[in-house]
Design an enzyme around this catalytic site. Structure first.
Site, PDB file in Angstrom:
ATOM      1  N   ARG A  61       0.691  -1.065  -0.051  1.00 25.28           N
ATOM      2  CA  ARG A  61      -0.067   0.014   0.147  1.00 25.28           C
ATOM      3  C   ARG A  61       0.840   1.386  -0.048  1.00 25.28           C
ATOM      4  O   ARG A  61       0.303   2.497  -0.147  1.00 25.28           O
ATOM      5  CB  ARG A  61      -0.958  -0.128   1.141  1.00 25.28           C
ATOM      6  CG  ARG A  61      -2.421  -0.834   0.734  1.00 25.28           C
ATOM      7  CD  ARG A  61      -3.104  -1.199   1.636  1.00 25.28           C
ATOM      8  NE  ARG A  61      -2.621  -2.207   2.637  1.00 25.28           N
ATOM      9  CZ  ARG A  61      -3.088  -2.414   3.754  1.00 25.28           C
ATOM     10  NH1 ARG A  61      -3.593  -1.467   4.504  1.00 25.28           N
ATOM     11  NH2 ARG A  61      -3.016  -3.543   4.452  1.00 25.28           N
ATOM     12  N   GLU A  98       4.253  -9.987  14.693  1.00 24.63           N
ATOM     13  CA  GLU A  98       3.340 -10.512  15.714  1.00 24.63           C
ATOM     14  C   GLU A  98       3.379 -12.070  15.838  1.00 24.63           C
ATOM     15  O   GLU A  98       3.777 -12.878  16.671  1.00 24.63           O
ATOM     16  CB  GLU A  98       1.978  -9.978  15.746  1.00 24.63           C
ATOM     17  CG  GLU A  98       1.357  -9.901  17.168  1.00 24.63           C
ATOM     18  CD  GLU A  98      -0.119  -9.379  17.149  1.00 24.63           C
ATOM     19  OE1 GLU A  98      -0.326  -8.956  16.116  1.00 24.63           O
ATOM     20  OE2 GLU A  98      -1.048 -10.089  17.712  1.00 24.63           O
TER      21      GLU A  98
END
Ligand code: AMP
Length: 179
Positions: A61, A98
């Site tokens: 993005r 994560e």
């Protein structure tokens, strides 16, 4: 357009891509001609005159608005890509996410010691991807690094994580995670 009007264009999608994450969808800014133009113009106006020589976008993005900013500033665009996508010789940084780890790469000859680089992405959350991108760009010995994101998620301490690693961290809009 005002910042508040552009913020109102951001679509919040709860529980995407996993439960508990509120996804900030910017496609609803991009498909608004005024919103899209605002994103480009805000970045161009902030960085013109700072001597930026290259804008590096983070896949994927970070690839959307950055090339039009590059054209306006009269500079080149450099892609920072996920592992094994770039065809020529690369430099890499592997960083902890994560769940598991990720590797980003850029072409070795994309930047050099004379470059003042602006790294751009859509969202600054915990700052992990941007921190890795800064490390990657610095591997090529550049002169200065600036950081820009369209949205900064407040409370995730991304800005704190990047402190001292770039000349400046500038985000166009600050938003609460659950705003
Ligand atoms: P981080 O490394 O935690 O700063 O995450 C930044 C990257 O993950 C950016 O490339 C964003 O596109 C994406 N991201 C993180 N959190 C969100 C969110 N709440 N909504 C949309 N994208 C996100």
């Amino acid at each position: 357009m005002t910042v508040e009007q552009v913020k109102a264009l951001v679509r919040n999608v709860p529980d995407f891509p996993i439960k508990g994450i509120q996804f900030k969808d910017i496609t609803t800014i991009l498909d608004d001609p005024e919103g899209l133009k605002w994103l480009r113009d805000e970045i161009v106006n902030h960085y013109k005159g700072l001597g930026i020589t290259k804008i590096a976008g983070i896949e994927s993005r970070g690839f959307i608005v950055a090339p039009s900013v590059a054209i306006e500033l009269g500079i080149g665009f450099v892609p920072i890509r996920k592992k094994n996508k770039l065809p020529a010789e690369t430099v890499s940084v592997t960083y902890q996410k994560e769940y598991g780890e990720d590797t980003i790469q850029m072409h070795k000859d994309a930047l050099n010691v004379n470059d003042v680089v602006l790294i751009h992405d859509d969202i600054l959350a915990t700052g992990g991807s941007m921190e890795a991108a800064i490390e990657l760009v610095k591997k090529l010995g550049v002169k200065k690094v600036y950081v820009n994101c369209a949205i900064e998620l407040i409370g995730l301490e991304g800005r704190e994580r990047l402190q001292g690693k770039a000349e400046e961290i500038y985000c166009l809009m600050g938003m609460e995670v659950d705003e």
